[in-house]
Scaffold this motif. Structure first.
Motif, PDB file in Angstrom:
ATOM      1  N   PHE A 144     -14.049  -0.799   4.619  1.00  0.00           N
ATOM      2  CA  PHE A 144     -13.290  -0.281   3.483  1.00  0.00           C
ATOM      3  C   PHE A 144     -13.384   1.247   3.469  1.00  0.00           C
ATOM      4  O   PHE A 144     -14.458   1.808   3.626  1.00  0.00           O
ATOM      5  CB  PHE A 144     -13.833  -0.840   2.164  1.00  0.00           C
ATOM      6  CG  PHE A 144     -13.848  -2.338   2.112  1.00  0.00           C
ATOM      7  CD1 PHE A 144     -12.694  -3.041   1.845  1.00  0.00           C
ATOM      8  CD2 PHE A 144     -15.032  -3.047   2.337  1.00  0.00           C
ATOM      9  CE1 PHE A 144     -12.700  -4.431   1.804  1.00  0.00           C
ATOM     10  CE2 PHE A 144     -15.049  -4.424   2.286  1.00  0.00           C
ATOM     11  CZ  PHE A 144     -13.877  -5.122   2.023  1.00  0.00           C
ATOM     12  N   ASN A 154     -10.157  -4.827  -4.650  1.00  0.00           N
ATOM     13  CA  ASN A 154      -9.781  -5.329  -3.334  1.00  0.00           C
ATOM     14  C   ASN A 154     -10.993  -5.708  -2.499  1.00  0.00           C
ATOM     15  O   ASN A 154     -10.934  -6.643  -1.687  1.00  0.00           O
ATOM     16  CB  ASN A 154      -8.936  -4.288  -2.597  1.00  0.00           C
ATOM     17  CG  ASN A 154      -7.581  -4.086  -3.239  1.00  0.00           C
ATOM     18  OD1 ASN A 154      -7.035  -4.998  -3.842  1.00  0.00           O
ATOM     19  ND2 ASN A 154      -7.035  -2.883  -3.121  1.00  0.00           N
ATOM     20  N   GLU A 200       0.811  -1.212   0.000  1.00  0.00           N
ATOM     21  CA  GLU A 200       0.000   0.000   0.000  1.00  0.00           C
ATOM     22  C   GLU A 200       0.845   1.263   0.000  1.00  0.00           C
ATOM     23  O   GLU A 200       0.339   2.350  -0.274  1.00  0.00           O
ATOM     24  CB  GLU A 200      -0.937   0.012   1.209  1.00  0.00           C
ATOM     25  CG  GLU A 200      -1.994  -1.082   1.169  1.00  0.00           C
ATOM     26  CD  GLU A 200      -2.932  -1.023   2.359  1.00  0.00           C
ATOM     27  OE1 GLU A 200      -2.641  -0.255   3.309  1.00  0.00           O
ATOM     28  OE2 GLU A 200      -3.954  -1.731   2.358  1.00  0.00           O
ATOM     29  N   SER A 225     -16.229   3.501  -0.037  1.00  0.00           N
ATOM     30  CA  SER A 225     -16.089   3.464   1.426  1.00  0.00           C
ATOM     31  C   SER A 225     -17.356   2.833   1.979  1.00  0.00           C
ATOM     32  O   SER A 225     -18.457   3.371   1.803  1.00  0.00           O
ATOM     33  CB  SER A 225     -15.910   4.876   1.994  1.00  0.00           C
ATOM     34  OG  SER A 225     -14.692   5.437   1.569  1.00  0.00           O
ATOM     35  N   GLU A 285     -11.538   2.251  -0.967  1.00  0.00           N
ATOM     36  CA  GLU A 285     -10.838   1.062  -1.461  1.00  0.00           C
ATOM     37  C   GLU A 285     -11.314   0.726  -2.868  1.00  0.00           C
ATOM     38  O   GLU A 285     -12.479   0.908  -3.218  1.00  0.00           O
ATOM     39  CB  GLU A 285     -11.115  -0.111  -0.531  1.00  0.00           C
ATOM     40  CG  GLU A 285     -10.236  -1.312  -0.763  1.00  0.00           C
ATOM     41  CD  GLU A 285      -8.810  -1.076  -0.311  1.00  0.00           C
ATOM     42  OE1 GLU A 285      -7.926  -1.059  -1.210  1.00  0.00           O
ATOM     43  OE2 GLU A 285      -8.572  -0.900   0.887  1.00  0.00           O
ATOM     44  N   ARG A 341     -13.604   3.315  -6.580  1.00  0.00           N
ATOM     45  CA  ARG A 341     -13.355   3.281  -5.138  1.00  0.00           C
ATOM     46  C   ARG A 341     -14.661   3.375  -4.353  1.00  0.00           C
ATOM     47  O   ARG A 341     -15.631   3.962  -4.813  1.00  0.00           O
ATOM     48  CB  ARG A 341     -12.418   4.421  -4.717  1.00  0.00           C
ATOM     49  CG  ARG A 341     -11.003   4.267  -5.269  1.00  0.00           C
ATOM     50  CD  ARG A 341     -10.107   5.407  -4.836  1.00  0.00           C
ATOM     51  NE  ARG A 341      -8.745   5.216  -5.290  1.00  0.00           N
ATOM     52  CZ  ARG A 341      -7.824   4.540  -4.615  1.00  0.00           C
ATOM     53  NH1 ARG A 341      -8.128   4.005  -3.445  1.00  0.00           N
ATOM     54  NH2 ARG A 341      -6.601   4.404  -5.093  1.00  0.00           N
TER      55      ARG A 341
END
Length: 327
Positions: free
Chosen positions: A260, A267, A198, A293, A263, A291
């Protein structure tokens, strides 16, 4: 039990020729060797003691076989006790013991260090010798001593994520080492996320106070964090950002909740695959870069997919119990 006798019993066990009495002797050796320290798996379906022993014996078998393959002719066999790595975990944990051989009296003196690797699909809990508790996220690697003998209680998060609930000891600070920073506390609870892939390391404090020192700047004063504060270290630029943290979600992952924060869906899908033992096939590869959250609890897989599809506007199909197709 002598090392020769132990090796003989182990070989008979794996060959299936051991009597019940000999099996009992091997079990007694295991109980005696691993007495005095505990690791607990924080999962709904932990392995029982018998399953743990069976896994340890299988590991022992591999080591015996490897020893045979590497051993040249007419060379005295190496003591089994010297090549054994004591294992006592209730998950598929890799535990390495470090040994010093004292030839004068043929005894093995353990240096009390353990390296634990959490399974790829389970969160595990470790009880340290001082009463402190550590939760390791799936796949994380952690190094710690069986006992704390020095002034500093030192452990190391080699890779991954861990939540610490540390017992307060005024004269014995607790030190967590990572590959780019150290965390020092007296007694508090905090989260450390340190995945090298990361490119950053994050420390978030839930209770108490911690001090952060950077390995590339050892002479600088420690960065102090209070409850509900966190820092993020960029491992490339070495930039450190300090901010308020969302206390409610810092350690939810310890409770088998998927959390998350911005993310990639790629993933997110990988985490879901591991948790639900399923395969998610995505036809639109651009979708994987988006992405999100989100916090996902212990809902059914179809419920989670419904939530994600509504949030990110995609269609999906539950092909069968082990496959999900996302379009």
């Amino acid at each position: 039990m002598s090392t020769n006798e132990l090796k003989r019993l182990a070989e008979k066990y794996f060959e299936g020729t051991a009597s019940e009495q000999e099996k009992q002797q091997l079990h007694q050796w295991y109980d005696t060797t691993n007495d005095g320290w505990v690791e607990v798996v924080n999962t709904a379906s932990p392995e029982d003691e018998e399953q743990v022993k069976q896994r340890i014996y299988k590991n022992l078998q591999k080591r015996i076989q490897l020893e045979k393959e590497m051993q040249p002719a007419q060379v005295r066999p190496i003591s089994l006790r010297r090549i054994l790595l004591p294992v006592a975990s209730i998950a598929a944990i890799l535990l390495a013991g470090i040994f010093i051989f004292r030839s004068a009296d043929q005894q093995v003196i353990p240096i009390e260090k353990h390296v634990v690797k959490a399974p790829s699909n389970k969160v595990i809990q470790i009880l340290l010798a001082d009463g402190s508790k550590v939760w390791l996220n799936a796949g994380s690697i952690f190094k710690y001593p069986k006992t704390f003998n020095g002034k500093v209680r030192e452990v190391e998060l080699i890779e991954g994520r861990a939540f610490f609930d540390i017992k307060h000891m005024t004269n014995h600070p607790f030190l967590v080492k990572t590959h780019n920073l150290n965390v020092t506390v007296l007694g508090t609870s905090f989260d450390v996320r340190s995945y090298q892939r990361e490119g950053k390391t994050k420390v978030s404090v839930v209770t108490g106070k911690v001090g952060i020192t950077l390995l590339n700047e050892p002479k600088k004063p420690a960065i102090m964090l209070l409850a509900k504060e966190e820092i993020v270290l960029n491992t490339t630029t070495k930039h450190v950002a300090k901010a308020q943290t969302k206390e409610a979600v810092v350690n939810l992952w310890c409770k088998d909740v998927l959390v998350f924060e911005q993310e990639d869906l790629s993933n997110v899908f990988k985490a879901i695959e591991k948790k639900y033992n399923t395969k998610i096939t995505v036809t639109d590869k651009d979708l994987l870069k988006e992405r999100i959250s989100i916090t996902l609890g212990n809902q059914r897989l179809d419920t989670i997919m419904e939530i994600l599809s509504f949030t990110k506007h995609f269609n999906y199909k539950m092909a069968n119990d082990s496959t999900v197709v996302v379009k």
